[in-house]
Design a protein around this motif. Sequence first.
Motif, PDB file in Angstrom:
ATOM      1  N   ARG A 492       0.859  -1.178   0.000  1.00  0.00           N
ATOM      2  CA  ARG A 492       0.000   0.000   0.000  1.00  0.00           C
ATOM      3  C   ARG A 492       0.898   1.230   0.000  1.00  0.00           C
ATOM      4  O   ARG A 492       1.946   1.259   0.647  1.00  0.00           O
ATOM      5  CB  ARG A 492      -0.904  -0.008   1.227  1.00  0.00           C
ATOM      6  CG  ARG A 492      -1.840  -1.206   1.260  1.00  0.00           C
ATOM      7  CD  ARG A 492      -2.485  -1.399   2.607  1.00  0.00           C
ATOM      8  NE  ARG A 492      -3.388  -0.287   2.919  1.00  0.00           N
ATOM      9  CZ  ARG A 492      -4.000  -0.155   4.093  1.00  0.00           C
ATOM     10  NH1 ARG A 492      -3.770  -1.029   5.064  1.00  0.00           N
ATOM     11  NH2 ARG A 492      -4.816   0.854   4.287  1.00  0.00           N
ATOM     12  N   ALA A 493       0.465   2.237  -0.768  1.00  0.00           N
ATOM     13  CA  ALA A 493       1.312   3.426  -0.878  1.00  0.00           C
ATOM     14  C   ALA A 493       0.467   4.628  -1.256  1.00  0.00           C
ATOM     15  O   ALA A 493      -0.619   4.501  -1.825  1.00  0.00           O
ATOM     16  CB  ALA A 493       2.406   3.203  -1.922  1.00  0.00           C
ATOM     17  N   GLU A 494       0.967   5.797  -0.925  1.00  0.00           N
ATOM     18  CA  GLU A 494       0.445   7.052  -1.434  1.00  0.00           C
ATOM     19  C   GLU A 494       1.654   7.864  -1.853  1.00  0.00           C
ATOM     20  O   GLU A 494       2.648   7.944  -1.134  1.00  0.00           O
ATOM     21  CB  GLU A 494      -0.398   7.781  -0.393  1.00  0.00           C
ATOM     22  CG  GLU A 494       0.305   8.029   0.931  1.00  0.00           C
ATOM     23  CD  GLU A 494      -0.640   8.556   1.990  1.00  0.00           C
ATOM     24  OE1 GLU A 494      -0.632   9.778   2.226  1.00  0.00           O
ATOM     25  OE2 GLU A 494      -1.365   7.746   2.586  1.00  0.00           O
ATOM     26  N   ARG A 495       1.576   8.479  -3.018  1.00  0.00           N
ATOM     27  CA  ARG A 495       2.793   9.070  -3.589  1.00  0.00           C
ATOM     28  C   ARG A 495       2.480  10.391  -4.272  1.00  0.00           C
ATOM     29  O   ARG A 495       1.546  10.498  -5.064  1.00  0.00           O
ATOM     30  CB  ARG A 495       3.403   8.095  -4.594  1.00  0.00           C
ATOM     31  CG  ARG A 495       4.699   8.548  -5.246  1.00  0.00           C
ATOM     32  CD  ARG A 495       5.836   8.525  -4.242  1.00  0.00           C
ATOM     33  NE  ARG A 495       7.016   9.162  -4.763  1.00  0.00           N
ATOM     34  CZ  ARG A 495       8.008   8.520  -5.405  1.00  0.00           C
ATOM     35  NH1 ARG A 495       7.936   7.224  -5.607  1.00  0.00           N
ATOM     36  NH2 ARG A 495       9.072   9.170  -5.822  1.00  0.00           N
ATOM     37  N   LEU A 496       3.269  11.414  -3.923  1.00  0.00           N
ATOM     38  CA  LEU A 496       3.251  12.670  -4.654  1.00  0.00           C
ATOM     39  C   LEU A 496       4.264  12.580  -5.790  1.00  0.00           C
ATOM     40  O   LEU A 496       5.403  12.152  -5.575  1.00  0.00           O
ATOM     41  CB  LEU A 496       3.615  13.840  -3.745  1.00  0.00           C
ATOM     42  CG  LEU A 496       2.513  14.447  -2.873  1.00  0.00           C
ATOM     43  CD1 LEU A 496       3.116  15.477  -1.929  1.00  0.00           C
ATOM     44  CD2 LEU A 496       1.424  15.092  -3.734  1.00  0.00           C
ATOM     45  N   VAL A 497       3.856  12.973  -6.992  1.00  0.00           N
ATOM     46  CA  VAL A 497       4.729  12.894  -8.156  1.00  0.00           C
ATOM     47  C   VAL A 497       4.763  14.256  -8.832  1.00  0.00           C
ATOM     48  O   VAL A 497       3.714  14.801  -9.203  1.00  0.00           O
ATOM     49  CB  VAL A 497       4.235  11.834  -9.158  1.00  0.00           C
ATOM     50  CG1 VAL A 497       5.133  11.810 -10.383  1.00  0.00           C
ATOM     51  CG2 VAL A 497       4.170  10.459  -8.501  1.00  0.00           C
ATOM     52  N   ASP A 498       5.948  14.799  -8.989  1.00  0.00           N
ATOM     53  CA  ASP A 498       6.130  16.024  -9.764  1.00  0.00           C
ATOM     54  C   ASP A 498       6.517  15.607 -11.179  1.00  0.00           C
ATOM     55  O   ASP A 498       7.681  15.318 -11.462  1.00  0.00           O
ATOM     56  CB  ASP A 498       7.216  16.904  -9.147  1.00  0.00           C
ATOM     57  CG  ASP A 498       6.790  17.474  -7.802  1.00  0.00           C
ATOM     58  OD1 ASP A 498       5.637  17.924  -7.711  1.00  0.00           O
ATOM     59  OD2 ASP A 498       7.594  17.452  -6.853  1.00  0.00           O
ATOM     60  N   ILE A 499       5.533  15.578 -12.059  1.00  0.00           N
ATOM     61  CA  ILE A 499       5.779  15.068 -13.401  1.00  0.00           C
ATOM     62  C   ILE A 499       5.962  16.220 -14.377  1.00  0.00           C
ATOM     63  O   ILE A 499       5.139  17.146 -14.438  1.00  0.00           O
ATOM     64  CB  ILE A 499       4.644  14.129 -13.856  1.00  0.00           C
ATOM     65  CG1 ILE A 499       5.015  13.427 -15.171  1.00  0.00           C
ATOM     66  CG2 ILE A 499       3.301  14.854 -13.984  1.00  0.00           C
ATOM     67  CD1 ILE A 499       4.184  12.214 -15.469  1.00  0.00           C
TER      68      ILE A 499
END
Length: 542
Positions: A492-499
């Motif tokens: 399980r994960a939650e991720r902020l991504v600067d794309i």
Amino acid sequence: MSQFDASPASLATETLVLAEQARVVSWTTRVLLAAVSGVMMFAPWVNPVLFWTGWLAGVPLLYALRDTRLPAAFALGWLAGVLCFAGASHWMIDFMIHLKGLSWPVSAILAGLFWLYTGLALGFACLLYRWLALRVPTWDLLTFPLVIAVVMAIFPQLFVTDFAEGQARFLVALQGVDLLGAQGLNIIMLLFSGLLFQLLQAYYSNSRGAGMGMLVAGAVLLLWFAYGFYALSYWDNQVRSWDTTRIGLVQPNDPPRRRIPAPREGFTREAPEEMVASRRLAKAGAQWVAWPEARYKGYYDMFTVRHGYGKEVTSWGVPLFFHDVENRWVNAEQVSFNTVAWLDHNGRLAGQYRKVQRMPFGEYLPAFFELPGITQVTRMFMGDYLRPVGAGTEHVEFRVGDMRVIPKVCYETAFPQFVAESIGADSAGKLLLFLSQDNWFGETSQPFQHRDMSVLRGVENRVPMVHLINNGPSVAIVPSGRVVASTQAFSRAERLVDIPFSANAGGSFYSRHAVLVQRSLYAALALLLFWGLIAGRRSHAA
């Protein structure tokens, strides 16, 4: 013949005899070579570090096929194909276990039948290659890669087989798919094997010089990699100048269930656990949040769920993308759709995408299995896993600011032309968003293969791509295929991504002309077959 007989004619005869004896290969050796080829074919799918084996896999197969009759060529190709698909889709056993709760031995038998069938693709391809090799032997360097790639593409399977999917880490080789798609890279890989095979033959036969075909093949390979270096550098430079968009990804790792599960303890359908993670991501600056394809949520069926979601999303002020089952009445019949919903920053349903490319046997029965007498047996076996759903009819884009998000569901990643169609000529500012549920396959290599498959779709169409998988590994890439963020598998994960993103970039030759590329390959094979027929008639006439 006396050992003192040294006339030119006798020496030529002895040379031909010795050469022919040197070409005799035992059936056991041929079987072993075909088996080695099958293993080398699937190795990159299971472990991307072994991507290089895919470039060499055709060499032992060509040695196995050399000078064989057509039935033997078919058998050797079938063996290589069965081993290739058994290794690449070993997860079919876990899939059967989760599908029906079957025992491991029964699941293995069913998976084995599947592999025997899919292996036929390579069997028929090798049969056709040998048929052409007997008629137009000087075209071997073209016939081998073209026949193998095209026949395996048109053979009726669940999905198209692309050796290119094992090359996600070989970025230089990957770049040319924006011109010719994954099938183009398949042909380049097989061309490399064919050229290496001929070079080895020339070396061991003490042949001097290279034929025109070998020179052309070498030039094609050099051009492919020269373009790869150029394109990789070009896109790296482009991406450096782009601004970034911060997005939030929630990876819940829901276990596979055939029945609709109750909410997790402490949560409700109106306020699921994903909402808590999304709230944190929104507070951390996410400009939109996405959830993967996962368990049933009830958004379309329950007013209280719609109200709860709308209220929560309004409090963040950040759009949300999520997947759910949508039940609708169509022509007096209830039809279910696998739907991606888009809630805008005010919590309103601003758009939705209904899955177009459905999963055979999971979401619909192919026409053959709907025939009287067969459908009953199929449904008896598939049981409650078979959940017929309706097919969507169009591509959809969700516009968030300058970004045009193109949603796709699960194994729609496996259809290159379909994905290219969604990007098309009007491609600026688009981003591919794949939402998947891969827990049906257990803790195997399948979700990794699914991830790598989606990487090709991003490079083919030169757009940023995000693939959010319920059980991971989720991934975000830029148009060159470079990974900017990923998550662990089976967690399980939650991720902020600067794309990195540009409203003015996106699209490729392939995204505009995918159908033309495929038809050109098919036409080239048709011309080869026509030439083979003509050459065969001429040889018989002579």
